[in-house]
Scaffold this active site. Structure first.
Site, PDB file in Angstrom:
ATOM      1  N   CYS A 112     116.851  31.145 104.646  1.00 29.80           N
ATOM      2  CA  CYS A 112     118.171  31.611 105.086  1.00 29.80           C
ATOM      3  C   CYS A 112     118.436  33.033 104.607  1.00 29.80           C
ATOM      4  O   CYS A 112     119.574  33.471 104.581  1.00 29.80           O
ATOM      5  CB  CYS A 112     119.260  30.683 104.589  1.00 29.80           C
ATOM      6  SG  CYS A 112     119.324  30.571 102.803  1.00 29.80           S
ATOM      7  N   SER A 113     117.379  33.766 104.222  1.00 27.95           N
ATOM      8  CA  SER A 113     117.557  35.141 103.744  1.00 27.95           C
ATOM      9  C   SER A 113     118.455  35.198 102.515  1.00 27.95           C
ATOM     10  O   SER A 113     119.234  36.132 102.349  1.00 27.95           O
ATOM     11  CB  SER A 113     118.145  36.041 104.826  1.00 27.95           C
ATOM     12  OG  SER A 113     117.337  36.061 105.960  1.00 27.95           O
ATOM     13  N   CYS A 114     118.374  34.188 101.625  1.00 21.62           N
ATOM     14  CA  CYS A 114     119.211  34.269 100.432  1.00 21.62           C
ATOM     15  C   CYS A 114     118.779  35.475  99.602  1.00 21.62           C
ATOM     16  O   CYS A 114     117.628  35.900  99.638  1.00 21.62           O
ATOM     17  CB  CYS A 114     119.219  32.968  99.634  1.00 21.62           C
ATOM     18  SG  CYS A 114     117.632  32.423  99.043  1.00 21.62           S
TER      19      CYS A 114
END
Lengths: 182, 100
Positions: A112-114
């Protein structure tokens, strides 16, 4: 003569579909008392001007000059950054890793592109692209090369020699960084 | 400015604000965003800019619906009202919604 839509469209420029959707959400949430427009402005201002990579940089610098701090950061980053007031949203599970002469770390989140907002701010667009997600895993060295980074362990003696300048051997200069233009 | 478009910033700020107000937990948000991004990734490539924040809005709408705050029909209705307001407002004048 290029078409100038302002001449035959005197009404306001229509925002894009997602921009209209966001306006609708703001309207609904404000009417229901769930969102305070002034608080939204304050959040945007905070992330635009105050929370950014300079916070992470200050921790790196402190780790460089303070061995005890560095050891604490590597052992339990969450405790250290919370004590310094940089914990919180998207910074709950931070792990700090250290580069060394034979280790270069590269961070990617394929789910989730954290990203550690409290330390680095809002991530750049490329970090959130699926091209970066996929290629950082599949061909990390090719991705690094596009960022101008070449790791010395892939270099032969001739390439290494090209990094060594006359001044670096006298001691009045430093060797060139791998990948830097000569 | 770390946001490429004002609506990216607005979507971001609404989400942070609603989390601060306790409407959802941060793990719930991260899971919803992960689901929205995974669905979009199946449908095509993600550029990390507009389409990242499109997924962001989809995740926010999912949580608003799940919490009973607002469903898709209500959001579509207000979008149409905003669109009508833009089309009815002369260029250069502030755009306001008609009294609701």
């Amino acid at each position: 003569m290029p078409h100038d839509h302002h001449d035959d469209n005197p009404h306001s420029l229509l925002p894009s579909e997602p921009a209209l959707r966001v306006k609708a959400l703001e309207t609904i949430l404000a009417e229901k008392g769930l969102v305070d427009p002034a608080a939204l402005d304050a959040i945007i201002d905070l992330y635009a001007h105050e929370i950014g990579p300079q916070i992470g940089a200050s921790l790196v610098a402190k780790a460089w000059v303070d061995d005890g701090f560095r050891a604490g950061l590597l052992a339990d980053a969450n405790t250290v950054i919370t004590q310094l007031g940089h914990g919180g949203r998207q910074g709950e599970h931070v792990v700090v890793v250290e580069n060394s002469p034979d280790t270069h770390n590269m961070v990617v989140c394929t789910l989730c592109s954290c990203y550690p907002w409290p330390l680095l701010g809002i991530p750049p667009g490329w970090y959130k692209s699926d091209a970066y997600h996929a290629r950082a895993v599949r061909e990390p060295r090719a991705v690094l090369a596009e960022f101008g980074v070449t790791l010395a362990d892939g270099m032969d003696e001739a390439a290494l020699a090209a990094l060594v300048t006359r001044d670096s051997m006298i001691g009045t200069g430093l060797p060139r960084a791998p990948g830097a233009s000569t | 400015m770390p946001f490429a478009a004002p609506w990216h910033a607005a979507a971001f700020a609404m989400t942070v604000h609603l989390h601060e107000r306790g409407l959802f937990t941060w793990p719930d948000w991260a899971a919803a965003l992960g689901r929205a991004l995974a669905a979009d990734e199946k449908a095509g490539r993600l550029d990390g800019s507009d389409d990242y924040y499109r997924a962001w809005i989809a995740a926010l709408q999912e949580l608003l619906a799940a919490n009973g705050v607002a469903g898709a029909p209500e959001i579509e209705t207000v979008m149409k009202e905003w669109k009508a307001a833009y089309l009815a407002t002369p260029h250069g004048e502030p755009v306001r919604l008609a009294a609701r």
